[in-house]
Design a protein around this motif. Sequence first.
Motif, PDB file in Angstrom:
ATOM      1  N   HIS B  30       0.835  -1.196   0.000  1.00  0.00           N
ATOM      2  CA  HIS B  30       0.000   0.000   0.000  1.00  0.00           C
ATOM      3  C   HIS B  30       0.875   1.252   0.000  1.00  0.00           C
ATOM      4  O   HIS B  30       0.697   2.162  -0.807  1.00  0.00           O
ATOM      5  CB  HIS B  30      -0.911  -0.004   1.233  1.00  0.00           C
ATOM      6  N   LEU B 139       7.412  11.659  14.333  1.00  0.00           N
ATOM      7  CA  LEU B 139       6.313  10.759  14.704  1.00  0.00           C
ATOM      8  C   LEU B 139       6.660   9.299  14.427  1.00  0.00           C
ATOM      9  O   LEU B 139       6.475   8.423  15.278  1.00  0.00           O
ATOM     10  CB  LEU B 139       5.031  11.168  13.964  1.00  0.00           C
ATOM     11  N   ALA B 140       7.198   9.037  13.241  1.00  0.00           N
ATOM     12  CA  ALA B 140       7.517   7.653  12.897  1.00  0.00           C
ATOM     13  C   ALA B 140       8.636   7.102  13.775  1.00  0.00           C
ATOM     14  O   ALA B 140       8.605   5.948  14.201  1.00  0.00           O
ATOM     15  CB  ALA B 140       7.915   7.556  11.423  1.00  0.00           C
ATOM     16  N   ASN B 162       0.701  -0.639  10.880  1.00  0.00           N
ATOM     17  CA  ASN B 162      -0.559   0.004  10.521  1.00  0.00           C
ATOM     18  C   ASN B 162      -1.153   0.709  11.748  1.00  0.00           C
ATOM     19  O   ASN B 162      -0.612   0.631  12.850  1.00  0.00           O
ATOM     20  CB  ASN B 162      -1.535  -0.996   9.889  1.00  0.00           C
ATOM     21  N   ARG B 163      -2.268   1.413  11.518  1.00  0.00           N
ATOM     22  CA  ARG B 163      -2.782   2.288  12.564  1.00  0.00           C
ATOM     23  C   ARG B 163      -3.159   1.553  13.854  1.00  0.00           C
ATOM     24  O   ARG B 163      -2.965   2.084  14.953  1.00  0.00           O
ATOM     25  CB  ARG B 163      -3.955   3.116  12.027  1.00  0.00           C
ATOM     26  N   GLY B 164      -3.662   0.335  13.691  1.00  0.00           N
ATOM     27  CA  GLY B 164      -4.041  -0.434  14.883  1.00  0.00           C
ATOM     28  C   GLY B 164      -2.825  -0.772  15.736  1.00  0.00           C
ATOM     29  O   GLY B 164      -2.857  -0.655  16.970  1.00  0.00           O
ATOM     30  N   ILE B 166      -0.077   0.916  15.814  1.00  0.00           N
ATOM     31  CA  ILE B 166       0.446   2.155  16.390  1.00  0.00           C
ATOM     32  C   ILE B 166      -0.355   2.543  17.639  1.00  0.00           C
ATOM     33  O   ILE B 166       0.206   2.908  18.678  1.00  0.00           O
ATOM     34  CB  ILE B 166       0.427   3.294  15.339  1.00  0.00           C
ATOM     35  N   PRO B 189      -5.655   8.327  12.260  1.00  0.00           N
ATOM     36  CA  PRO B 189      -4.364   9.012  12.203  1.00  0.00           C
ATOM     37  C   PRO B 189      -4.383  10.379  12.898  1.00  0.00           C
ATOM     38  O   PRO B 189      -3.404  10.747  13.563  1.00  0.00           O
ATOM     39  CB  PRO B 189      -4.121   9.157  10.695  1.00  0.00           C
ATOM     40  N   ALA B 190      -5.487  11.139  12.788  1.00  0.00           N
ATOM     41  CA  ALA B 190      -5.538  12.460  13.422  1.00  0.00           C
ATOM     42  C   ALA B 190      -5.411  12.342  14.940  1.00  0.00           C
ATOM     43  O   ALA B 190      -4.690  13.113  15.585  1.00  0.00           O
ATOM     44  CB  ALA B 190      -6.833  13.169  13.047  1.00  0.00           C
ATOM     45  N   LEU B 192      -4.077   9.852  16.626  1.00  0.00           N
ATOM     46  CA  LEU B 192      -2.736   9.344  16.954  1.00  0.00           C
ATOM     47  C   LEU B 192      -1.708  10.468  16.887  1.00  0.00           C
ATOM     48  O   LEU B 192      -0.828  10.581  17.743  1.00  0.00           O
ATOM     49  CB  LEU B 192      -2.355   8.202  16.006  1.00  0.00           C
ATOM     50  N   ALA B 193      -1.841  11.328  15.862  1.00  0.00           N
ATOM     51  CA  ALA B 193      -0.909  12.452  15.725  1.00  0.00           C
ATOM     52  C   ALA B 193      -1.076  13.422  16.891  1.00  0.00           C
ATOM     53  O   ALA B 193      -0.106  13.969  17.418  1.00  0.00           O
ATOM     54  CB  ALA B 193      -1.146  13.161  14.393  1.00  0.00           C
TER      55      ALA B 193
END
Lengths: 213, 494
Positions: B30, B139-140, B162-164, B166, B189-190, B192-193
């Motif tokens: 992806h 962030l990463a 992936n988001r889960g 993270i 993502p918002a 998490l950020a």
Amino acid sequence: MNSREQILGRVRRALTDVPKDDTAYEQAVSRDYLREHGERTVEETVDLLAENLADYRAIVHRTDAAALPSVLAGLLAARGARTVLVPPGLPSHWLTGVEQVPDRAESTPHELDGVDSVVTGCAVAIAETGTIVLDGAPDQGRRRITLVPDHHICVVRVPDQVVSSVPQALERLDPARPLTWISGPSATSDIELDRVEGVHGPRTLEVVLVSGE
Amino acid sequence: MSGTYLGMPAFPAAAHEAVRDRTLRGNLRHATHTIRAKRAKAVAEVSDWAALREAGRQIKDHTLRHLDRYLVQLEESVTAAGGVVHWAADADEANRIVAELVRATGESEVVKVKSMATQEIGLNEALEAEGIRAYETDLAELIVQLGKDRPSHILVPAIHRNRGEIRDIFRSEMAEWGRPAPEGLTDTPAELAEAARLHLREKFLRAKVGISGANFMVAETGTLVVVESEGNGRMCVTLPETLISVVGIEKIVPTWRDLEVFLQTLPRSSTAERMNPYTSTWTGTTDEDGPNTFHLVLLDNGRTDTLADQVGRQALRCIRCSACLNVCPVYERAGGHAYGSVYPGPIGAILSPQLRGTQSEIDASLPYASSLCGACYEVCPVAIDIPEVLVHLRERVVQGGPVTRGGNKVVLRPAKGHAAERAAMRASRWAFGHPGVLRTGQRLASRSRRFLPRTLPGPGRAWSASRDLPQVPAEPFRDWWQRTRGGKDGGDGK
């Protein structure tokens, strides 16, 4: 032998294949890339700046010198900003009716974090990339004031401060000054490459293009 | 170069494991396909891309050919601007210098901008051993650090998560490092950020020491450049009182004007943007704006050895954009961890074995971590011929030969495990040198082709397990030509 001499010695030994009369810098690089991309009138260049700024999620406003103070007051009111950081050289007539916090060396980062918005000028703006550049001049202040508050309003004088391209911008800038190039608000794509605005810098960037100032 | 991941299996074994991980493969596919398509569009916007790429190549090549001169010039201009320059021959020395500089400030924590050089030398671990905690603020990198993980991509180091995953890492680990994750954190993502913003802001606002790398250093002016998106870089290079930058000696450009090339090609190649959100440049220190103390640590750590290789030195042109990773079919399936280095993908496959040497199993295997399809060379904004260097390094691994290690010329012995390959190459050389032998062999192969196996026996089995053996023609080309003169004699080619 210290590490400086050691590293320089290794570099020289590594380059024994390079002839002594190797091409000078001026001739070594062919600069046949473009100074700007496409031909535009001055007005079209300003339009392109507005378009590219907006494409990267900056909010763009256009006005003239006479209406600038009311535009700025309106933007701050719409955000509910009660306090505004102000660099020392910002024209005093730009801001009215809002509590101004002067940019001072003694301010701690925590104090800056408590301020709602910041208003600055800029050094130059690049149309092709949608970039504003700050160089710490008196109307822009220290680097951190446009970083810690969550809302930055930047005023760009058009067309004087607008150039088409990156090469044209570098020509105008002084490398001895600390520079901050800003293209849209802070953003990250670190989570599944989904773009999210506002991680560490201001989450909202508003650019006011003002003519006749 | 330290930073070989301890106990790391060689590339084939690591990759074999990675390609069976379906989540990883999905995340990677992806990500690489998304960014690949965006990049092509961003590059198409500039009509003079080829000229910019060529200029970038020329600037870097010229700089490398006169690196001693530009290093001395850079040192002078940084010093004149109020900075202090240190020289580090290897990772240990660089880590020692940084630890001493931090200790001199009396601080026991630092905030860090994402930097490949400091990852390469294992700075965080070295500081930890000295009782200094280094906080990654990208962030990463934060995701990687909290997850006790390793980066898997140059630009988006947590691309494999992936988001889960993270969200789970933030929930379970943030509290140990500072402000805990907010209650009821979801995986958007918002959100998490936002959690990362709150967690890190505490650290930025109290930090007294910042550590960075640099994308470019200008010899003429002593200017350092950091290109980023989030603003964490700006936080680290402007809020603390002391700034320490650790930068590889190859990151120099001669003049201010040279930035006009790279500030056009780097963002488009890496994040596929016209321009990245933030670029910071600083020249020494500025009164009452930003840190009042600035240290530059110039890092060798295998770079001069790489420079000594006339074919391989082009790897030092790399501006770490990571475009080659995103187009590489091998990286897409194997993932970054398989490369056993902070530099994964095609560029890692040529950079790591040169910086570290090819003695270890993983480094000897890296030149083979490629299908030589050439896509990496096509996208490279400084035109590094990665396939050429890969083949060159394969030859070195198999045949040995003279190389420079630690500044000294040594003769490398042929690697173990390539005996069959060497024997085959010797045999083919002999056969091509003896036309009669070649003809007899080819005829024999044609006549017995119905009996040839589909897979190779013995040590060749591994090779043929994933490949079809080439079909043997019914008649050798030479025989056909002699019989028909290429069809001119009325033969039908049969």
